[in-house]
Design an enzyme around this catalytic site. Structure first.
Site, PDB file in Angstrom:
ATOM      1  N   HIS A  46      -3.744   7.126   0.794  1.00  0.00           N
ATOM      2  CA  HIS A  46      -3.965   5.803   0.229  1.00  0.00           C
ATOM      3  C   HIS A  46      -5.390   5.383   0.525  1.00  0.00           C
ATOM      4  O   HIS A  46      -5.880   5.540   1.653  1.00  0.00           O
ATOM      5  CB  HIS A  46      -2.975   4.808   0.842  1.00  0.00           C
ATOM      6  CG  HIS A  46      -3.390   3.383   0.691  1.00  0.00           C
ATOM      7  ND1 HIS A  46      -3.679   2.816  -0.533  1.00  0.00           N
ATOM      8  CD2 HIS A  46      -3.583   2.398   1.619  1.00  0.00           C
ATOM      9  CE1 HIS A  46      -4.022   1.551  -0.358  1.00  0.00           C
ATOM     10  NE2 HIS A  46      -3.977   1.281   0.928  1.00  0.00           N
ATOM     11  N   CYS A 106       0.808  -1.220   0.000  1.00  0.00           N
ATOM     12  CA  CYS A 106       0.000   0.000   0.000  1.00  0.00           C
ATOM     13  C   CYS A 106       0.840   1.268   0.000  1.00  0.00           C
ATOM     14  O   CYS A 106       0.387   2.323  -0.446  1.00  0.00           O
ATOM     15  CB  CYS A 106      -0.954   0.011   1.187  1.00  0.00           C
ATOM     16  SG  CYS A 106      -2.136  -1.364   1.170  1.00  0.00           S
ATOM     17  N   ASN A 147      -9.932  -0.619  -2.654  1.00  0.00           N
ATOM     18  CA  ASN A 147      -8.510  -0.438  -2.329  1.00  0.00           C
ATOM     19  C   ASN A 147      -7.690  -1.065  -3.453  1.00  0.00           C
ATOM     20  O   ASN A 147      -7.681  -2.281  -3.620  1.00  0.00           O
ATOM     21  CB  ASN A 147      -8.210  -1.106  -0.988  1.00  0.00           C
ATOM     22  CG  ASN A 147      -6.761  -0.987  -0.563  1.00  0.00           C
ATOM     23  OD1 ASN A 147      -5.892  -0.648  -1.356  1.00  0.00           O
ATOM     24  ND2 ASN A 147      -6.499  -1.294   0.697  1.00  0.00           N
TER      25      ASN A 147
END
Length: 335
Positions: free
Chosen positions: A262, A115, A292
């Site tokens: 993020h 991530c 995501n």
């Protein structure tokens, strides 16, 4: 003293839209349950036969970024590719992009920081430009999550979150002081590595051994996430690394024109927004539409924010990420 500036952004997401209702037909879940916990309404998944892969999506995003930067593939001095879902165990996606785009024999680096991958990759590119070694670096974040998720009730806590897509940026050398990437800040804490992990297949446990050793209800070649623990750490590290970047540049929270976090979970972004007392116009979120997308989430979101006119010349833009490793990172940019 050279600086690096983002001169072009690009993005790509598959056409195949997967809604929460679609997932409810595969597992015991529903739209309200998913939205309440994550804020996600839909995500994009690669569809069999659509020609997409992690590298191919990266190329599509990169071609858009090059066009907007007004440079050709022959101007690229280096490729930095961030992903946790490469097409092959080896080689990495960086060299695949190089081949698919017909780029000359420049170096290609793959970054495996999940991530936080795009911010780490951005930092790598920034250092090479600041030293004067390279002039134009292509930075890509791309993920094919749907190819490795458990779409049963057993895996719902993870599988409802993730989507596929790619984002790219061209970093170019500049001599304008006080503009471009002002600083990047990178951290990791390996003691929590297994709280968000994919243990296999690996060189320690390859597929035949995994199938033999593990019952179907506990398959280690699907991702594992200790959700509450990750959430608690994320909100702390997000706050810390954002403040670190601001202090390094003698900035205050009020100086932020756009925070692009993020896209891990809308609830994390909302927590950070509330803590820093930022308005809706100061934080960009698109997890509702894409889920995501790990290393692709920040470049996709940054690209969209710019396309929508929410990131403008002279703006102070802050990127921040937290994820598996644990790793976390931020970048402060004067656009």
């Amino acid at each position: 003293m050279y600086t690096s500036r983002i001169t072009g952004m690009g993005k790509y997401v598959p056409e195949n839209i997967v809604t929460n209702d679609d997932l409810s037909k595969l597992m015991d879940t529903n739209d309200a349950w998913i939205q309440e916990r994550t804020g996600i309404k839909e995500r994009r998944h690669i569809k069999k036969g659509d020609g997409n892969s992690t590298a191919v999506m990266g190329v599509k995003a990169a071609e858009m970024a090059l066009e907007r930067a007004k440079i050709s593939k022959d101007d690229i001095d280096m490729i930095v590719f961030a992903t946790l879902s490469p097409d092959y165990y080896f080689p990495g996606c960086g060299v695949q992009v190089q081949e698919l785009m017909g780029i000359h024999t420049c170096p290609a680096i793959d970054v495996r920081n999940q991530c936080s991958g795009f911010v780490y990759a951005l930092s790598v590119a920034d250092q090479f430009i600041k030293t004067g070694m390279y002039k134009n670096v292509l930075v890509i974040g791309s993920e094919n999550h749907s190819g490795g998720l458990d779409f049963t009730t057993r895996g719902r806590s993870v599988s409802v979150i993730f989507g596929d897509g790619a984002g790219a940026a061209v970093l170019s050398r500049s001599e304008v002081e006080g503009h471009g990437i002002l600083s990047t800040h990178l951290h990791s804490e390996g003691k929590h590595a297994l709280e968000l992990s994919l243990k296999g297949p690996s060189t320690n446990h390859w597929v035949p051994q995994l199938i033999e050793e593990n019952p179907q209800e506990d398959i280690p070649y699907y991702p594992y996430m200790n959700g509450q623990f990750v959430f608690k750490n994320a909100v702390v590290r997000f706050s810390e690394v954002i403040m670190e970047g601001l202090k390094a540049n003698n900035l205050e929270v009020s100086d932020i024109d756009m925070l692009v976090p993020h896209q891990a979970n809308l609830r994390i972004s909302q927590f950070i927004q509330k803590k820093f007392q930022l308005s809706d116009d100061q934080v960009y979120n698109n997890i509702q539409r894409y889920g995501n997308t790990t290393a692709a989430s920040i470049p996709i979101a940054l690209c969209e924010a710019w396309e929508e006119g929410k990131v403008k010349e002279g703006d102070t833009v802050v990127l921040a990420a937290f994820g598996s490793g644990f790793t976390w990172a931020s970048a402060v940019i004067k656009w």
